[in-house]
Structure formats: structure tokens, C-alpha cells
Design a protein around this motif. Structure first.
Motif, PDB file in Angstrom:
ATOM      1  N   ILE A 508       0.839  -1.206   0.000  1.00  0.00           N
ATOM      2  CA  ILE A 508       0.000   0.000   0.000  1.00  0.00           C
ATOM      3  C   ILE A 508       0.871   1.252   0.000  1.00  0.00           C
ATOM      4  CG2 ILE A 508      -1.648   1.319   1.390  1.00  0.00           C
ATOM      5  CD1 ILE A 508      -2.830  -1.377   2.277  1.00  0.00           C
ATOM      6  N   ASN A 509       1.934   1.241   0.791  1.00  0.00           N
ATOM      7  CA  ASN A 509       2.875   2.368   0.803  1.00  0.00           C
ATOM      8  C   ASN A 509       3.486   2.573  -0.577  1.00  0.00           C
ATOM      9  OD1 ASN A 509       4.662   4.378   1.474  1.00  0.00           O
ATOM     10  ND2 ASN A 509       5.794   3.197   2.979  1.00  0.00           N
ATOM     11  N   SER A 510       3.858   1.461  -1.215  1.00  0.00           N
ATOM     12  CA  SER A 510       4.436   1.531  -2.560  1.00  0.00           C
ATOM     13  C   SER A 510       3.422   2.110  -3.553  1.00  0.00           C
ATOM     14  CB  SER A 510       4.871   0.129  -2.999  1.00  0.00           C
ATOM     15  OG  SER A 510       5.310   0.126  -4.331  1.00  0.00           O
ATOM     16  N   TRP A 511       2.185   1.652  -3.471  1.00  0.00           N
ATOM     17  CA  TRP A 511       1.150   2.142  -4.386  1.00  0.00           C
ATOM     18  C   TRP A 511       0.890   3.632  -4.170  1.00  0.00           C
ATOM     19  CZ3 TRP A 511      -1.027   0.881  -8.722  1.00  0.00           C
ATOM     20  CH2 TRP A 511      -2.234   1.467  -9.099  1.00  0.00           C
ATOM     21  N   ALA A 512       0.887   4.066  -2.914  1.00  0.00           N
ATOM     22  CA  ALA A 512       0.678   5.483  -2.626  1.00  0.00           C
ATOM     23  C   ALA A 512       1.797   6.328  -3.231  1.00  0.00           C
ATOM     24  CB  ALA A 512       0.600   5.704  -1.117  1.00  0.00           C
ATOM     25  N   ARG A 513       3.013   5.831  -3.188  1.00  0.00           N
ATOM     26  CA  ARG A 513       4.129   6.567  -3.784  1.00  0.00           C
ATOM     27  C   ARG A 513       4.001   6.620  -5.311  1.00  0.00           C
ATOM     28  NH1 ARG A 513       8.834   7.083  -0.313  1.00  0.00           N
ATOM     29  NH2 ARG A 513       8.364   6.262   1.760  1.00  0.00           N
ATOM     30  N   LEU A 514       3.505   5.539  -5.900  1.00  0.00           N
ATOM     31  CA  LEU A 514       3.293   5.546  -7.351  1.00  0.00           C
ATOM     32  C   LEU A 514       2.293   6.619  -7.769  1.00  0.00           C
ATOM     33  CD1 LEU A 514       3.135   1.777  -8.387  1.00  0.00           C
ATOM     34  CD2 LEU A 514       4.655   3.505  -9.335  1.00  0.00           C
ATOM     35  N   GLN A 515       1.267   6.809  -6.950  1.00  0.00           N
ATOM     36  CA  GLN A 515       0.253   7.797  -7.283  1.00  0.00           C
ATOM     37  C   GLN A 515       0.784   9.223  -7.207  1.00  0.00           C
ATOM     38  OE1 GLN A 515      -2.591   6.322  -8.494  1.00  0.00           O
ATOM     39  NE2 GLN A 515      -1.246   4.596  -8.047  1.00  0.00           N
ATOM     40  N   ARG A 516       1.868   9.412  -6.440  1.00  0.00           N
ATOM     41  CA  ARG A 516       2.420  10.757  -6.281  1.00  0.00           C
ATOM     42  C   ARG A 516       3.522  11.081  -7.279  1.00  0.00           C
ATOM     43  NH1 ARG A 516       2.048   9.280  -0.649  1.00  0.00           N
ATOM     44  NH2 ARG A 516       4.295   8.889  -0.604  1.00  0.00           N
ATOM     45  N   VAL A 517       3.847  10.127  -8.156  1.00  0.00           N
ATOM     46  CA  VAL A 517       4.923  10.356  -9.121  1.00  0.00           C
ATOM     47  C   VAL A 517       4.508  11.421 -10.133  1.00  0.00           C
ATOM     48  CG1 VAL A 517       6.207   9.309 -11.037  1.00  0.00           C
ATOM     49  CG2 VAL A 517       5.932   8.066  -8.896  1.00  0.00           C
ATOM     50  N   ASN A 518       5.408  12.354 -10.379  1.00  0.00           N
ATOM     51  CA  ASN A 518       5.182  13.373 -11.404  1.00  0.00           C
ATOM     52  C   ASN A 518       5.555  12.781 -12.761  1.00  0.00           C
ATOM     53  OD1 ASN A 518       4.891  15.653 -12.954  1.00  0.00           O
ATOM     54  ND2 ASN A 518       6.675  16.716 -12.115  1.00  0.00           N
ATOM     55  N   LEU A 519       4.569  12.577 -13.611  1.00  0.00           N
ATOM     56  CA  LEU A 519       4.810  11.946 -14.906  1.00  0.00           C
ATOM     57  C   LEU A 519       5.551  12.858 -15.872  1.00  0.00           C
ATOM     58  CD1 LEU A 519       1.309  10.281 -15.391  1.00  0.00           C
ATOM     59  CD2 LEU A 519       3.431   9.131 -14.740  1.00  0.00           C
ATOM     60  N   GLY A 520       5.480  14.153 -15.670  1.00  0.00           N
ATOM     61  CA  GLY A 520       6.094  15.092 -16.597  1.00  0.00           C
ATOM     62  C   GLY A 520       5.193  15.453 -17.765  1.00  0.00           C
ATOM     63  N   TYR A 521       4.012  14.868 -17.819  1.00  0.00           N
ATOM     64  CA  TYR A 521       3.042  15.189 -18.871  1.00  0.00           C
ATOM     65  C   TYR A 521       1.637  14.967 -18.321  1.00  0.00           C
ATOM     66  CZ  TYR A 521       3.092  10.093 -19.419  1.00  0.00           C
ATOM     67  OH  TYR A 521       3.038   8.740 -19.191  1.00  0.00           O
ATOM     68  N   GLN A 522       0.642  15.374 -19.074  1.00  0.00           N
ATOM     69  CA  GLN A 522      -0.745  15.283 -18.634  1.00  0.00           C
ATOM     70  C   GLN A 522      -1.494  14.295 -19.530  1.00  0.00           C
ATOM     71  OE1 GLN A 522      -2.239  19.287 -18.705  1.00  0.00           O
ATOM     72  NE2 GLN A 522      -0.590  20.055 -17.382  1.00  0.00           N
ATOM     73  N   PRO A 523      -1.754  13.080 -19.042  1.00  0.00           N
ATOM     74  CA  PRO A 523      -2.353  12.040 -19.892  1.00  0.00           C
ATOM     75  C   PRO A 523      -3.859  12.156 -20.076  1.00  0.00           C
ATOM     76  CG  PRO A 523      -1.955  11.175 -17.700  1.00  0.00           C
ATOM     77  CD  PRO A 523      -1.415  12.580 -17.698  1.00  0.00           C
ATOM     78  N   GLU A 524      -4.513  13.005 -19.307  1.00  0.00           N
ATOM     79  CA  GLU A 524      -5.971  13.067 -19.371  1.00  0.00           C
ATOM     80  C   GLU A 524      -6.440  13.520 -20.759  1.00  0.00           C
ATOM     81  OE1 GLU A 524      -4.169  14.603 -17.084  1.00  0.00           O
ATOM     82  OE2 GLU A 524      -4.504  13.281 -15.359  1.00  0.00           O
ATOM     83  N   ASP A 525      -7.393  12.773 -21.313  1.00  0.00           N
ATOM     84  CA  ASP A 525      -8.031  13.096 -22.596  1.00  0.00           C
ATOM     85  C   ASP A 525      -7.049  13.112 -23.763  1.00  0.00           C
ATOM     86  OD1 ASP A 525     -10.568  13.518 -21.326  1.00  0.00           O
ATOM     87  OD2 ASP A 525      -9.841  15.489 -20.676  1.00  0.00           O
ATOM     88  N   VAL A 526      -5.968  12.360 -23.646  1.00  0.00           N
ATOM     89  CA  VAL A 526      -5.007  12.219 -24.746  1.00  0.00           C
ATOM     90  C   VAL A 526      -5.177  10.829 -25.359  1.00  0.00           C
ATOM     91  CG1 VAL A 526      -2.567  12.137 -25.387  1.00  0.00           C
ATOM     92  CG2 VAL A 526      -3.362  13.832 -23.732  1.00  0.00           C
ATOM     93  N   PHE A 527      -5.294  10.787 -26.705  1.00  0.00           N
ATOM     94  CA  PHE A 527      -5.456   9.538 -27.437  1.00  0.00           C
ATOM     95  C   PHE A 527      -4.329   9.417 -28.461  1.00  0.00           C
ATOM     96  CE2 PHE A 527      -9.564  10.616 -25.819  1.00  0.00           C
ATOM     97  CZ  PHE A 527     -10.186   9.410 -25.524  1.00  0.00           C
ATOM     98  N   ALA A 528      -3.933   8.176 -28.740  1.00  0.00           N
ATOM     99  CA  ALA A 528      -2.835   7.982 -29.692  1.00  0.00           C
ATOM    100  C   ALA A 528      -2.912   6.592 -30.303  1.00  0.00           C
ATOM    101  CB  ALA A 528      -1.483   8.178 -29.002  1.00  0.00           C
ATOM    102  N   ASN A 529      -2.285   6.474 -31.486  1.00  0.00           N
ATOM    103  CA  ASN A 529      -2.066   5.176 -32.121  1.00  0.00           C
ATOM    104  C   ASN A 529      -1.062   5.370 -33.249  1.00  0.00           C
ATOM    105  OD1 ASN A 529      -2.174   2.483 -32.566  1.00  0.00           O
ATOM    106  ND2 ASN A 529      -4.313   2.412 -33.210  1.00  0.00           N
ATOM    107  N   ARG A 530      -0.536   4.235 -33.719  1.00  0.00           N
ATOM    108  CA  ARG A 530       0.513   4.282 -34.738  1.00  0.00           C
ATOM    109  C   ARG A 530      -0.080   4.317 -36.149  1.00  0.00           C
ATOM    110  NH1 ARG A 530       5.534   3.549 -32.729  1.00  0.00           N
ATOM    111  NH2 ARG A 530       5.683   2.659 -30.632  1.00  0.00           N
ATOM    112  N   LEU A 531       0.656   4.972 -37.028  1.00  0.00           N
ATOM    113  CA  LEU A 531       0.380   4.961 -38.459  1.00  0.00           C
ATOM    114  C   LEU A 531       1.647   4.513 -39.177  1.00  0.00           C
ATOM    115  CD1 LEU A 531      -1.598   8.237 -39.285  1.00  0.00           C
ATOM    116  CD2 LEU A 531      -2.452   5.900 -39.341  1.00  0.00           C
TER     117      LEU A 531
END
Length: 876
Positions: A508-531
Motif C-alpha cells: 500500500i505504501n508503494s502504491w501510494a508513492r506511485l500515485q504521487r509520481v510526477n509523470l512530466g506530462y498530462q495524460p488526461e483526454d489524450v489519445f494515440a495510435n501508430r500509423l
């Protein structure tokens, strides 16, 4: 009815004959004693003593009858049910406890069975092995090159066949909408080696790996159903993939290990150039089937000998030490789980051990309940023994009662297992061989075995203890028992619960730390795929750039799209690594820049929300003819330019290219593989270049940022792409936040299940403490009443009870903490920024366990303070 009547009459007849025979023997002994000179009374008394206990002899005689075990079993069963009906509170508690333990164990075993124990759905799967190259021979292995594969195929004698396969991506056209499909190039004997025959059509022929032959293709069952709606007339149809025509010659059967891989299979081209290709960029996976009678060790020895013979003439450059490692295909599939579930085998065994502890705690809890309940039955059992019942007979009766509890708990446990299995379904999809996980006959058989073992396990100690007691001994103690057994079981139960609670606390401590990691980007409402840009139509840089510009212009015009960009690599979807040298520095490794490399369009940073720290972003002026520029991330700036300004520095790839890039900006670091990227990333940081200046990557990612929760824009974007180029596929768009959830799936899975198990263990431990203290108070009711009559206050009674509980609880905490210090090391690979011996977490767990124990003691202690002295003395 008639059968019962017949059995009753037979038994009455047998008892009458036995009684008459025993009377005859007794009278004969009396006559012999009278003949020896005794008076009639003395002769009869001595004869009776010599003959023995009549009731006991009659019982033994009955047990020699063929049907006695069945009769006694039926009697024991009926008696056990009556006993449970008389104590519904005890029955409900015990059955519920066992159902939770058995159900949780069965649910987790279904995962272990499906992933690691079930044989693969191939012909004779235990003889299928995987070959990998190791550098040096004892290290972890990777794919081998084509040249080595062909040399092994010529020399190896341990295998009936040797096959190779390599994954790829292809644009499939000529079958409805264009589709970007996962493909696999395989040697023609690939499916025959696996023992898989096409459900429709035919397999590849040996000569179809020749380049001059016409292209042929096999489709997986799931791809055939989705793309062609399961139509059988698809066999013989011609499609185009990557600018080459292929005739569909067969449809493979429905099988998870095939369906979860490629959608289309084509023969690998065995050209002379491929046979001499030592390039690691073209490395295939190599499988083989062992010959009958050849073991894995035998094949490994042969591979080591062959690798030594090949090494001298193998142009592998500086890699002088290498070897070949062989493992079973099943183990390789489990061990090679995707990043989100790396270490799935270890995780499942750890969880299975954890649920085994929960089951053991359940058994200990019920055993403690049985021992406590036996206080009311000691006189009954001792009376039976005094009347001639054998110890084995008493043990059998008590074990029957335990088995009734276990069987009912097992039946309810199956229902709990189904519920737990359904609750785990959101996580199961991430596991290897997920499609083979189910509660099947093997799992039900396991549940049956566990139920039997549990019934014997928790019932044996109370049964042996009760059956050994004598009537006179019980009378001396007035029916009371010593608390040693209770306290011993309590110590075991609490110690095991503390071990589980410690592991869950770390997770649980490990999971809580994962949630606090700064990703450096904002993934919300971002979609992607390869061409995938076909080489035939987009061979030049101008063609690629023109297409990208047109698609961006059209995509940016959609009302729900905030911004759009193209990139050759991005978070979650991965990318390529690169090495750059810095102008004015030597090319020693310590002076080189290592990191991820991406070619991006202008709005990439805006689309992902990546922060600019220094300098500027790319602009439209950074075109193909403009001076070359680059942007680096903060980690590279700190690592390679710690005491100087990185802006204005010039860098160039180490691949021999001479064009220098000027660093014009520094941006925030991104977690390329999700929050836990640092656990697998050797060199943190990214190097970015404008796509207009590096338009050599035809495998691109389209990234769009939606306005709020605008949904998935795949339909609109597909229409735009089809308008620009009808042969470019865009089947679907993936949400970046979903990819993030997948990247931490093993952490979420282990934390969720571990926390549930720890909660169960803690609850059971609290019930166990409550039961032991309650039993102790019931045994000391008279004593407490006397103390109250002599003036003891409420605080004195509470102090007395807590003092008595301190010793077993203290011992349990010490033993449990020692077990946690040893056991939590197994969780090391599932923890993030938390040590397996984290003192803060372990201290908090011990404190929580102490609070739970104090609360469990307080409930019966509070009741003890309300004991009326007169009532307590009168009850004695």
C-alpha cells in the motif's frame, strides 16, 4: 423404508444371538469357578471380572460386522448435524471463517493453475522449448539472429524440428477498410512443429519461404472473425500487405496462444542474405520440439557444444562469450509477460502463499473455537469413554463434526471463489495465458482436497485432546481447561496475520508513492495510435512531411480536438534509444549522451502538456532547410551539462552522421514507461528533434488532445485519414490514461489482493483474540465474582484481563515481526521506492495490530466488569 426396517431387524437378531452366546460363556465360567470350590456369589463375581465389560465387548463385536462403518458414519453424521443445530452461533462463525479461507484459496489457485500449471494447448506441449542466446552463457538470454538459427538447424540433433518467428506490423488493404495488423513471419514448419492444423484451408508448404514464390498468408481465428466476419469463402482471397500481394490459404483454429499474438502469418523469406544476417535488429524467436527420449539437459549440453564450435567462425564482433539457453515454452510465455506484469509467476506464487496463510489462520481460528466449545462437552466425552467407547471411536465422531463444518464451508467457499474470480477479472486480462484461467474441474478437485485437509487439520487437535481425557480427571478440575492450547493457537494466528499485514502495508505504501509520481506530462483526454507510412508511396522526406502536415491541418480543425501532433516515440507507446556525442568532447562513454530519441512535430509538447524549462520550443521555422536543432530533457541536462548552460551546445548522433544539432531548449522529464519507469530505464531523459528535419521514420504515432471529455475521436480521424490516403489505416485510438493503468497493473493487482488478504487475516485474528479472552473470562467467572465481592473496581478487572492477554499478544508480535522481516524480502520486485524492511511501515503495522488486539480484548473485558458477584457465585 423397507431397507431400514430390514437392517433394524438384522441388527436386533444379531444382538440377541450375541447376548445369548455371551451369557452361555459367562455361565460356563461360573460353573467352573463353583467346581473349584467357590460359593455361587463369589464364582459369578469373579467370572464377570474375568469376562470383562459386556457393553464394550458387544460394541467391538458390532464393529466387526461389514456394515458397521456405514452405520456408524450415518450415526455420526446425524449427531454432528444435531450438535451444530444446538449451537447456531458457533456453526455460523466456524462455517463463515472456513468459507472465506477456502474460497479465497480456490480463487487464487485458479490463477496459478491457469497461468503456470495447465499444459499449453498444443500437441505434446512439454516437449516444446525456446532457444535464446546468452552473453555470457550464464546470463539472461535474448533472441538469436537468422544466421545462427540456420546453423543450429543444420547441426542440432536433439530436436525433431527447429522453427523461427518474428513479429512485425503491416498495413492490410483489399479487405474492407485498411487495417494496421500485427503480423508474424514464420518458417514454413512453424505450425506443424506446434502441432496446430488449420481449421480451414491448408498450412504453409516447405518451398513457400523462397522469395520467388507467390505470397501466401494464414489468419488467426480471432482476426478472421473480426475482419472477415468468419466467412469461409475468405480462403483463396487476395489481399495486399506492405505493398505485396498475399493469397489467404488457411484459417487457424481458435487458440489463445495464437490469437493473442499476430493476426496474419506469412512465410519468412529464407534468402541467402537472411541466412547470413547477423544483425540483431532482425532477431527472430526460435522454438524447437525435443525428440522423444531427449531431455532438456541433454539438449542444453548439445547446444553448448555447438555454440563453442560455431563461435570461432561467427562474425559476432566483440561478443566472444556467448551460449544458448533452453527453457520450456510454457515457462518462457509466463516469464516473458509484458512490462505491466513482469514477474507474474513470482507474484502469483507469493499471493498463493499469502492466501495459504489466510486459510491456515481460518483453520487455527476454528480449532480455537472447537477447543473453547469442548469445555461444555468434556464430561460428555469422558462419560462415553467410561462407558466403554474406544478412543478411536470418539476421535472418529469428533472428526465427523469437523468434516461437516469443512464440507459446508467448502460448498460456500466455491461460491465465494466464483465471486472472487469475477472481482479479479479486471486484473486477469493483464496476466499471461489469461484466457486459460477459469474455475474448472481441476480447480474444483483442488477445492475438494483442501476441504478434506482443512476438516482433518482443524479438527484433529481438539479431537485427540478430548478423547484422551478421563472422567475422574475432569471431575477434579470441575470441567475447566488450562489456557495453554488457546494461547498457543492465538500466538500462531496473530503472528501469521502480522506477516500478511506487513506485506500489505509495504504494498500500500508503494502504491501510494506511485500515485504521487510526477509523470512530466498530462495524460488526461489524450489519445494515440501508430500509423505505418508505406515505403512505396512515402519513400522521400518531402512525401512524408507533406502527408504529416496535411493530416495535422485537418485534425486540428475538428471541434473536439484541442491539439494534434505526430511523433516517432512517446510515453507508454515506447520509442527508440540513441547515443549522441557533444562537440568539443571526446567520444568516451562517460562523455556521450544516452537517452530516448523522438522526432516530433511542433505541437507535441502542447498536446502532452510537457513543460518548457529553458529556451524555446520547436516552431515552423525549424524546417528541413533550417539549421538543425534539438531539445533535451532535464535529466540529460543535469547529467551531461551539470556546471554549464546546455543551450547552444552542439550534439550529433554517434552513427557517423556529421550534421550538428544546436540545443535550443530544455523540457521536463517524462516517465516514458509509466510511473515506475525508473525501475527499468537505464538512461533517463529524452532527446527531441523536429520531424521536418528527421522525416526518416515511417512508423509514426498520431497524438490528439481532446477538449474536456470529448470521447474517442477515432471515427472522425479515420475519415480524415481516408480522405488524404485511402490506404492508410487507423483502426482505433488508445487512451493514454488506460496505458498508464496497464503500466502499473502488477502493482495495483498485488496491492489490491494483498490488502484484501491482510484485511481478512486481521479480522480473523481479532475474532480469535475475542474468542480466547471471552473463553478465559467464562472460565474465571467465579474468581471475578469473588474479586468484585471483595471490592475490586472496574479498572482492576480491566487491568487483570489485559495483563493476562499481554503475554500471548507480545509473543505473537515478536514472532510475527520476525516472520515479516524474513518474508517481505520476497516482495522486493513489487515495491516502488519502498524497502522490504521499511521501518516506518513495519512500525505502523505493529501499532495497528496492537490496537486491534486491545479492541478485541476490550469487548469481553467490558462484559467482565459487569459480572454480578452473587450471580457468579450462585452459578457455581
Amino acid at each position: 423404508m423397507f431397507r431400514k426396517l430390514r437392517t433394524f431387524l438384522q441388527r436386533r437378531k444379531f444382538d440377541a444371538e450375541m447376548t445369548e452366546e455371551m451369557r452361555t460363556h459367562l455361565e460356563m465360567q461360573v460353573e467352573r469357578n463353583i467346581a473349584a470350590g467357590m460359593n455361587p456369589d463369589e464364582a459369578r463375581y469373579l467370572a464377570q471380572r474375568q469376562f470383562g465389560n459386556v457393553a464394550s465387548i458387544q460394541e467391538q463385536a458390532r464393529e466387526e460386522r461389514r456394515w458397521v462403518w456405514l452405520e456408524q458414519g450415518a450415526q455420526d453424521l446425524r449427531y454432528s448435524v444435531r450438535q451444530l443445530r444446538r449451537a447456531p452461533g458457533f456453526a455460523v462463525t466456524a462455517i463463515s471463517t472456513l468459507a472465506l479461507g477456502i474460497g479465497a484459496t480456490t480463487a487464487i489457485f485458479s490463477l496459478v493453475n491457469g497461468v503456470m500449471l495447465k499444459p499449453l494447448n498444443f500437441s505434446d506441449p512439454e516437449r516444446l522449448v525456446v532457444l535464446k542466446v546468452t552473453h555470457p552463457p550464464d546470463t539472461y538470454g535474448g533472441p538469436m539472429n537468422w544466421a545462427l538459427y540456420y546453423r543450429l538447424k543444420e547441426r542440432a540433433k536433439s530436436f525433431t524440428s527447429l522453427v523461427a518467428a518474428r513479429f512485425g506490423i503491416g498495413n492490410l488493404v483489399g479487405a474492407g477498410d485498411p487495417e494496421r495488423a500485427t503480423t508474424m513471419e514464420v518458417t514454413p514448419n512453424y505450425f506443424s512443429t506446434l502441432g496446430v492444423r488449420p481449421a480451414l484451408g491448408r498450412d504453409f508448404r516447405p518451398d513457400e519461404e523462397e522469395p520467388a514464390k507467390a505470397g501466401v498468408m494464414l489468419l488467426s481465428h480471432v482476426f478472421w472473425q473480426r475482419k472477415f466476419n468468419g466467412k469461409q469463402n475468405v480462403v483463396g482471397r487476395v489481399v495486399v500487405m506492405n505493398d505485396r500481394s498475399y493469397t489467404i490459404v488457411g484459417i487457424l483454429p481458435k487458440q489463445e496462444q495464437i490469437d493473442m499474438g499476430a493476426g496474419a502469418f506469412v512465410p519468412a523469406m529464407g534468402t541467402a542474405a537472411i541466412r547470413e544476417n547477423y544483425s540483431e535488429n532482425e532477431s527472430p524467436d526460435v522454438l524447437a520440439r525435443l525428440k522423444p527420449g531427449v531431455s532438456l539437459a541433454d539438449a542444453s549440453r548439445e547446444m553448448n557444444d555447438i555454440s563453442k564450435a560455431i563461435a570461432a567462425g561467427n562474425p559476432l564482433g566483440p561478443k566472444q562469450a556467448w551460449g544458448i539457453r533452453i527453457s520450456s515454452l510454457r515457462d518462457d510465455i509466463v516469464n516473458q509477460a509484458n512490462y505491466g506484469m513482469i514477474g507474474a509467476n513470482s507474484l502469483l506464487w507469493i499471493l498463493f502463499s499469502a492466501v495459504g496463510i489466510v486459510l491456515l489462520i481460518s483453520c487455527v481460528n476454528v480449532a480455537n473455537l472447537l477447543v473453547a466449545r469442548s469445555a461444555t462437552r468434556r464430561l460428555e466425552i469422558a462419560m462415553r469413554s467410561a462407558l466403554g467407547a474406544s478412543r478411536a471411536r470418539i476421535v472418529r465422531q469428533l472428526l465427523c463434526e469437523s468434516m461437516v463444518l469443512a464440507v459446508i464451508g467448502g460448498v460456500l467457499g466455491i461460491g465465494i471463489a466464483y465471486g472472487g474470480f469475477n472481482a479479479l477479472k479486471p486484473f486477469i486480462g493483464y496476466l499471461p495465458r489469461a484466457g486459460e484461467i477459469s474455475i474448472d474441474g481441476g480447480v474444483m478437485g483442488f477445492c475438494l482436497v483442501v476441504t478434506i485437509l482443512v476438516g482433518v487439520g482443524f479438527g484433529l487437535i481438539p479431537a485427540l485432546r478430548l478423547s484422551a481425557e478421563k472422567f475422574l480427571e475432569i471431575g477434579k478440575t470441575n470441567g475447566r481447561q488450562t489456557p495453554r492450547t488457546h494461547n498457543g493457537l492465538l500466538v500462531v494466528e496473530m503472528a501469521l496475520a502480522l506477516v500478511l499485514l506487513s506485506g500489505a502495508g509495504l504494498l500500500i505504501n508503494s502504491w501510494a508513492r506511485l500515485q504521487r509520481v510526477n509523470l512530466g506530462y498530462q495524460p488526461e483526454d489524450v489519445f494515440a495510435n501508430r500509423l505505418e507510412l508505406p515505403a512505396k508511396n512515402y519513400a522521400t522526406a518531402q512525401q512524408q512531411t507533406a502527408l504529416v502536415d496535411r493530416l495535422l491541418e485537418r485534425s486540428g480543425g475538428l471541434p473536439q480536438v484541442t491539439s494534434a501532433a505526430f511523433t516517432s516515440g512517446m510515453p507508454i507507446f515506447g520509442g527508440f534509444g540513441a547515443a549522441f556525442k557533444v562537440a568539443g568532447r571526446s567520444t568516451e562513454p562517460r562523455n556521450l549522451i544516452f537517452g530516448g530519441h523522438s522526432a516530433i512535430t511542433t505541437d507535441y509538447f502542447k498536446t502532452l502538456g510537457i513543460t518548457l524549462l529553458r529556451g524555446r520550443r520547436f516552431s515552423a521555422q525549424d524546417s528541413a532547410g533550417a539549421p538543425r536543432v534539438a531539445i533535451i530533457s532535464e535529466a540529460i541536462a543535469q547529467r551531461n551539462f551539470p556546471n554549464e548552460n546546455p543551450l547552444g551546445q552542439k550534439i550529433t548522433p554517434t552513427n557517423g552522421e556529421q550534421d550538428w544539432r544546436t540545443i535550443v531548449g530544455v523540457v521536463a522529464d517524462v516517465k516514458q514507461w509509466g510511473p515506475a519507469s525508473d525501475t527499468i530505464q537505464a538512461h533517463a531523459g529524452q532527446i527531441y528533434e523536429p520531424y521536418a528535419q528527421v522525416p526518416t521514420a515511417r512508423n509514426l504515432l498520431l497524438v490528439v488532445k481532446m477538449r474536456g471529455s470529448g470521447g474517442n475521436p477515432v471515427t472522425e480521424l479515420r475519415t480524415i485519414i481516408q480522405d488524404v490516403d485511402p490506404n492508410l489505416p487507423l483502426t482505433r485510438l488508445f487512451q493514454l490514461s488506460e496505458g498508464l493503468r496497464y503500466s502499473v497493473s502488477k502493482y495495483r493487482f498485488s496491492t489490491t489482493v494483498g490488502a484484501v488478504f491482510a484485511g481478512l487475516a486481521l479480522t480473523l485474528a481479532m475474532i480469535g483474540i475475542y474468542g480466547v479472552i471471552s473463553y478465559g473470562i467464562s472460565e474465571r467467572t467465579r474468581e471475578i465474582g469473588v474479586r468484585r465481592a471483595l471490592g475490586a473496581q472496574t479498572a482492576d478487572i480491566l487491568r487483570l484481563i489485559y495483563a493476562e492477554a499481554c503475554l500471548p499478544v507480545g509473543i505473537a508480535l515478536i514472532l510475527g515481526l520476525a516472520g515479516a522481516l524474513a518474508g517481505t524480502r520476497l516482495l522486493k520486485s513489487f515495491l516502488f521506492e519502498v524497502g522490504a524492511l521499511d521501518p516506518a511501515t513495519l512500525s505502523l503495522v505493529v501499532f495497528l495490530m496492537t490496537l486491534v488486539a486491545a479492541f478485541a480484548c476490550w469487548l469481553p473485558a467490558r462484559r467482565a466488569t459487569k459480572i454480578d458477584p452473587a450471580t457468579a457465585l450462585r452459578s457455581e
